[in-house]
Design a protein around this motif. Structure first.
Motif, PDB file in Angstrom:
ATOM      1  N   ASN A  31      40.513 101.795  70.637  1.00 21.91           N
ATOM      2  CA  ASN A  31      41.578 102.233  71.534  1.00 21.91           C
ATOM      3  C   ASN A  31      42.393 103.212  70.691  1.00 21.91           C
ATOM      4  O   ASN A  31      42.910 102.813  69.637  1.00 21.91           O
ATOM      5  N   THR A  32      42.498 104.475  71.106  1.00 23.16           N
ATOM      6  CA  THR A  32      43.095 105.449  70.191  1.00 23.16           C
ATOM      7  C   THR A  32      44.178 106.296  70.826  1.00 23.16           C
ATOM      8  O   THR A  32      44.133 106.618  72.008  1.00 23.16           O
ATOM      9  N   MET A  33      45.118 106.656  69.995  1.00 28.68           N
ATOM     10  CA  MET A  33      46.295 107.363  70.469  1.00 28.68           C
ATOM     11  C   MET A  33      46.763 108.378  69.434  1.00 28.68           C
ATOM     12  O   MET A  33      47.064 108.018  68.301  1.00 28.68           O
ATOM     13  N   HIS A  34      46.838 109.622  69.828  1.00 29.53           N
ATOM     14  CA  HIS A  34      47.299 110.722  68.987  1.00 29.53           C
ATOM     15  C   HIS A  34      48.642 111.144  69.565  1.00 29.53           C
ATOM     16  O   HIS A  34      48.694 111.644  70.683  1.00 29.53           O
ATOM     17  N   THR A  35      49.722 110.888  68.838  1.00 32.26           N
ATOM     18  CA  THR A  35      51.051 111.006  69.469  1.00 32.26           C
ATOM     19  C   THR A  35      51.838 112.204  68.955  1.00 32.26           C
ATOM     20  O   THR A  35      51.278 113.243  68.661  1.00 32.26           O
ATOM     21  N   LEU A  36      53.147 112.035  68.839  1.00 34.64           N
ATOM     22  CA  LEU A  36      54.032 113.124  68.420  1.00 34.64           C
ATOM     23  C   LEU A  36      54.241 113.094  66.910  1.00 34.64           C
ATOM     24  O   LEU A  36      54.095 112.050  66.267  1.00 34.64           O
ATOM     25  N   HIS A  37      54.669 114.231  66.369  1.00 36.81           N
ATOM     26  CA  HIS A  37      54.868 114.350  64.931  1.00 36.81           C
ATOM     27  C   HIS A  37      55.929 113.347  64.438  1.00 36.81           C
ATOM     28  O   HIS A  37      57.075 113.378  64.882  1.00 36.81           O
ATOM     29  N   ALA A  59      59.184 106.377  72.550  1.00 34.47           N
ATOM     30  CA  ALA A  59      57.823 106.272  72.013  1.00 34.47           C
ATOM     31  C   ALA A  59      57.292 104.848  72.205  1.00 34.47           C
ATOM     32  O   ALA A  59      56.161 104.652  72.654  1.00 34.47           O
ATOM     33  N   GLY A  85      40.775 110.411  66.918  1.00 31.90           N
ATOM     34  CA  GLY A  85      39.875 111.077  67.854  1.00 31.90           C
ATOM     35  C   GLY A  85      38.401 110.865  67.532  1.00 31.90           C
ATOM     36  O   GLY A  85      37.551 110.999  68.406  1.00 31.90           O
ATOM     37  N   PHE A 124      39.611 104.259  75.338  1.00 32.36           N
ATOM     38  CA  PHE A 124      39.869 105.670  75.632  1.00 32.36           C
ATOM     39  C   PHE A 124      40.835 106.277  74.622  1.00 32.36           C
ATOM     40  O   PHE A 124      41.414 105.580  73.793  1.00 32.36           O
ATOM     41  N   HIS A 125      41.000 107.592  74.722  1.00 35.74           N
ATOM     42  CA  HIS A 125      41.825 108.347  73.785  1.00 35.74           C
ATOM     43  C   HIS A 125      42.965 109.029  74.529  1.00 35.74           C
ATOM     44  O   HIS A 125      42.787 109.555  75.616  1.00 35.74           O
ATOM     45  N   VAL A 126      44.135 109.004  73.920  1.00 29.25           N
ATOM     46  CA  VAL A 126      45.312 109.620  74.515  1.00 29.25           C
ATOM     47  C   VAL A 126      45.873 110.631  73.517  1.00 29.25           C
ATOM     48  O   VAL A 126      45.972 110.331  72.329  1.00 29.25           O
ATOM     49  N   ARG A 169      44.361 113.388  63.008  1.00 32.58           N
ATOM     50  CA  ARG A 169      43.231 113.642  63.892  1.00 32.58           C
ATOM     51  C   ARG A 169      42.194 112.518  63.802  1.00 32.58           C
ATOM     52  O   ARG A 169      41.256 112.471  64.586  1.00 32.58           O
ATOM     53  N   TYR A 222      55.749 114.059  76.362  1.00 30.06           N
ATOM     54  CA  TYR A 222      54.494 113.385  76.004  1.00 30.06           C
ATOM     55  C   TYR A 222      54.048 112.473  77.146  1.00 30.06           C
ATOM     56  O   TYR A 222      52.863 112.435  77.503  1.00 30.06           O
ATOM     57  N   PHE A 262      40.118 113.998  75.340  1.00 31.67           N
ATOM     58  CA  PHE A 262      40.017 114.591  74.009  1.00 31.67           C
ATOM     59  C   PHE A 262      40.457 116.057  74.043  1.00 31.67           C
ATOM     60  O   PHE A 262      40.261 116.740  75.043  1.00 31.67           O
ATOM     61  N   TYR A 289      55.295 104.495  68.550  1.00 30.66           N
ATOM     62  CA  TYR A 289      54.316 104.234  69.615  1.00 30.66           C
ATOM     63  C   TYR A 289      53.532 102.961  69.281  1.00 30.66           C
ATOM     64  O   TYR A 289      53.314 102.113  70.142  1.00 30.66           O
ATOM     65  N   ARG A 348      56.112 110.155  64.976  1.00 32.84           N
ATOM     66  CA  ARG A 348      56.454 109.006  65.839  1.00 32.84           C
ATOM     67  C   ARG A 348      55.345 107.961  65.954  1.00 32.84           C
ATOM     68  O   ARG A 348      55.473 107.025  66.743  1.00 32.84           O
TER      69      ARG A 348
END
Lengths: 289, 377
Positions: free
Chosen positions: A78-84, B65, A73, B227-229, A70, B95, B239, A90, A86
């Motif tokens: 530049n931020t990216m919260h992806t898959l478990h 990915a 966030g 930005f956030h993804v 987390r 995703y 968010f 990414y 992975r």
């Protein structure tokens, strides 16, 4: 002489630091539980980033799933919260597409070493330039306290009701064996040491893995009879570890059972994106068809 | 007089990667799998020549990915796979739908289930393409049938992906993938190439998931829009949220952006449909057999026609209903045990719909389809 230099360094690090420069304040409060070390780690990381000279636009922070994931966030990059599991895949895509970005991955022991284990070893093998912070609290916190690949054998968890029978991974040995060119271990307890380690990790060209011992008092602590968050930190992070440089000078029996802290492995090896540029030269040398 | 353009003998999979390059694809991540491997092999040679990036990842999951990561960094991106690999990519596909990241996924269909028949053709992934990933999500899938068409449909796949910020699946079977046919490579500018819309507002005003817009513009990482993804249900700013109204509106917008634009995403081909009393609904290599069957039926005086969707998802319900207006029945040949035939039945209520199915790794031949047509003599 050396003591004097160390003191000077310490004073320099303890200058009040304005975290607001990097925090998305409107995204607070964060989801982390009272007593969790993730916020402490984040502060060390932000201080390290500040000293790296990188701008916020130059940083891309990528994560997978879990409590540590987390982190992106809350920070203004530049931020990216992806898959478990992975995050590293990414991140590899982002880095290869735009090598000028500095990639920082925040991941956990379950995310990086269980579901993401394959991506972890292959990222290290490629030596693609990114800083990987493995927040290692030896438990799946987000799902409520199941054992992970770094849970010590014998520990209780909601899925090891009679004690965990699986041996645990040494994240740093794994990273080193897989080819990471910078491997270090820090803790949430030793905040300034962690900052110094992270400065070096971010500066490193290649895959840098930093395992950060971090306590989960709610899900690991309660099931394993720790009295408090601070007691956990002292017992696991402080008393359970020893600086690698110090360990070298001690007899083996005094080091036994302790995890080493500090930079454990640092070598130079061609970085993936740079190798790719060389490949492009070869491709162009052959000419278009 | 302009020189006649030279034809090139090309394999379907080659046509696919050349089409991708034409469309502006500059990133490929993949994992070897039969019968799609030629796409990866070709791009490992071609992309470095044109400033593009190629990477062979450690598995299928990592490939999709990386593709999504690269697309967020601003490059048009693609991966290719087959059957079992397509199963592995489903989470990543979801995703991409949720985070609204343009990308193209090629699935050269082979026999299943499981590892099945790697070198044999099949059309058994059409429903997986639609429903394979969990949750309600939009899907666009294209089904080219000719080597030349794989080129143009790959370009169209990128255009749809970029225009609507969505993953697009290209589904063709092993037969078309490995078939060699003469094709003409279009000149630059001859086919339309669409690039994603980027934001022009100040970074502090940027809402990458603005619900007021059908397709919000997409910034690239590293260009000032920090930005956030996330794959979690999110607010307009990207968010995470637990607000039920925002969740519902966000998911509905995802569906709506494709639904509202079906007319521009649909593409069909018709053959003798005007007076058709029996309509064959066929896609991919099966449509090639069906075309022959229709011609043979016409020679015998039977009013048969072919409806060939190039866009299989969203399903071409409107055009199909129009095509079967004068028909007494519809025949649906497909190399599976009955997938798209169900969708045809659903859209042709009261009409006799006959499926012709085959899962023995052999193509459906024109005679098989003709036999079914002849029942309408």
């Amino acid at each position: 002489m050396s003591t004097g230099a160390a003191t000077a360094k310490k004073q320099k690090l303890s200058v009040p630091f304005d975290y607001n420069k990097y925090i998305r304040k409107n995204k607070l409060p964060h989801i982390w539980c009272p007593g969790c070390g993730h916020g402490i780690v984040l502060k060390s990381l932000l201080r390290a980033i500040d000293k790296s000279g990188l701008t916020k636009d130059q940083i891309c922070m990528v994560s997978g799933i879990g409590c540590s994931s987390r982190t992106p966030g809350y920070v203004d990059f530049n931020t990216m919260h992806t898959l478990h599991g992975r995050a590293l895949s990414y991140a590899t895509g982002v880095k290869l597409a735009k090598p000028e970005l500095k990639i920082i991955v925040t991941t956990g022991d379950g995310d990086a070493l269980a579901i993401g284990g394959n991506h972890f070893i292959h990222t290290c093998r490629r030596n693609i330039d990114m800083t990987i912070l493995v927040y290692s609290n030896a438990i799946y916190g987000m799902t409520g306290g199941q054992f992970s690949p770094t849970t010590p054998q014998g520990s209780m968890s909601t899925t090891s009701r009679y004690g965990n029978i699986e041996p645990s991974f040494d994240c740093c040995e794994l990273a080193k064996a897989a080819g990471a060119t910078f491997v270090a271990r820090g803790t949430a307890y030793h905040t300034q040491e962690l900052e110094r380690t992270l400065i070096e990790a971010v500066r490193h060209k290649g895959t840098a893995v930093v395992e950060i011992l971090d306590s989960c008092p709610i899900y690991f602590g309660r099931q394993n009879k720790y009295k408090s968050a601070s007691q956990m930190m002292e017992q696991i992070e402080k008393d359970g570890t020893i600086p690698a440089a110090q360990a070298e000078k001690l007899p083996p029996e005094e080091v036994k059972g302790k995890l080493l802290r500090g930079i454990l492995h640092r070598v130079e090896r061609p970085e993936y994106c740079e190798q790719y540029l060389k490949l492009v030269e070869k491709a162009l040398g052959k000419g278009n068809e | 007089m302009a020189a006649r353009k030279a034809k090139k003998l090309m394999q379907g999979n080659e046509s696919c990667f050349e089409g991708a390059i034409y469309a502006g694809c500059r990133f490929y991540a993949g994992y070897p799998i039969t019968p799609s491997t030629e796409i990866a092999e070709g791009l490992s040679r071609r992309l470095p020549q044109i400033g593009g990036k190629f990477i062979q990842m450690e598995d299928e999951i990592a490939s999709i990915a990386a593709v999504v990561g690269a697309s967020l960094a601003g490059l048009k991106s693609m991966t290719a796979t087959s059957g079992p690999g397509f199963s592995l990519k489903q989470e990543g596909l979801g995703y991409a739908c949720m985070a609204e990241v343009p990308c193209v996924i090629v699935n050269v269909m082979r026999g299943g289930p499981s590892t099945g028949y790697p070198t044999g053709p099949s059309q058994s992934d059409v429903m997986q393409a639609k429903w394979g990933t969990h949750g309600d999500h939009p899907v666009v899938a294209l089904t080219p049938a000719y080597v030349q068409e794989i080129f143009s449909e790959t370009v169209r796949a990128f255009n749809i992906a970029e225009k609507y910020r969505t993953p697009v699946i290209i589904l063709y079977d092993e037969i078309v993938g490995h078939m060699r046919e003469p094709i003409i490579i279009p000149e630059p500018g001859e086919l339309e190439v669409i690039d994603r819309e980027k934001p022009t507002c100040p970074p502090e005003d940027y809402l990458p998931y603005d619900r007021r817009l059908e397709v919000p513009p997409l910034a690239a990482f590293g260009e000032g829009y920090r930005f956030h993804v996330t794959g979690l249900n999110h607010k307009d700013d990207g968010f995470p949220t637990n607000d039920s109204k925002t969740i519902e509106e966000g998911v509905k917008r995802l569906i709506r952006k494709i639904d509202n634009n079906r007319e521009s995403i649909w593409k069909n081909d018709g053959y003798y449909l005007d007076d058709a009393e029996v309509v064959v609904f066929a896609y991919g290599s099966t449509a090639r057999s069906a075309r022959r069957s229709v011609r043979m039926a016409r020679e015998k005086g039977i009013k048969a026609g072919l409806f060939r969707p190039l866009t299989i998802w969203p399903f071409p319900d409107k055009a199909l209903k129009e095509a079967v207006k004068k028909a007494r029945g519809v025949i649906v040949p497909e190399m599976n045990l009955g997938q798209i035939v169900l969708e045809v039945e659903r859209n042709c209520p009261g009409m006799a719909v006959t499926g012709i199915h085959r899962v023995d790794g052999e193509p459906i031949n024109p005679k098989q389809i003709l036999d079914a047509i002849e029942k309408y003599r």
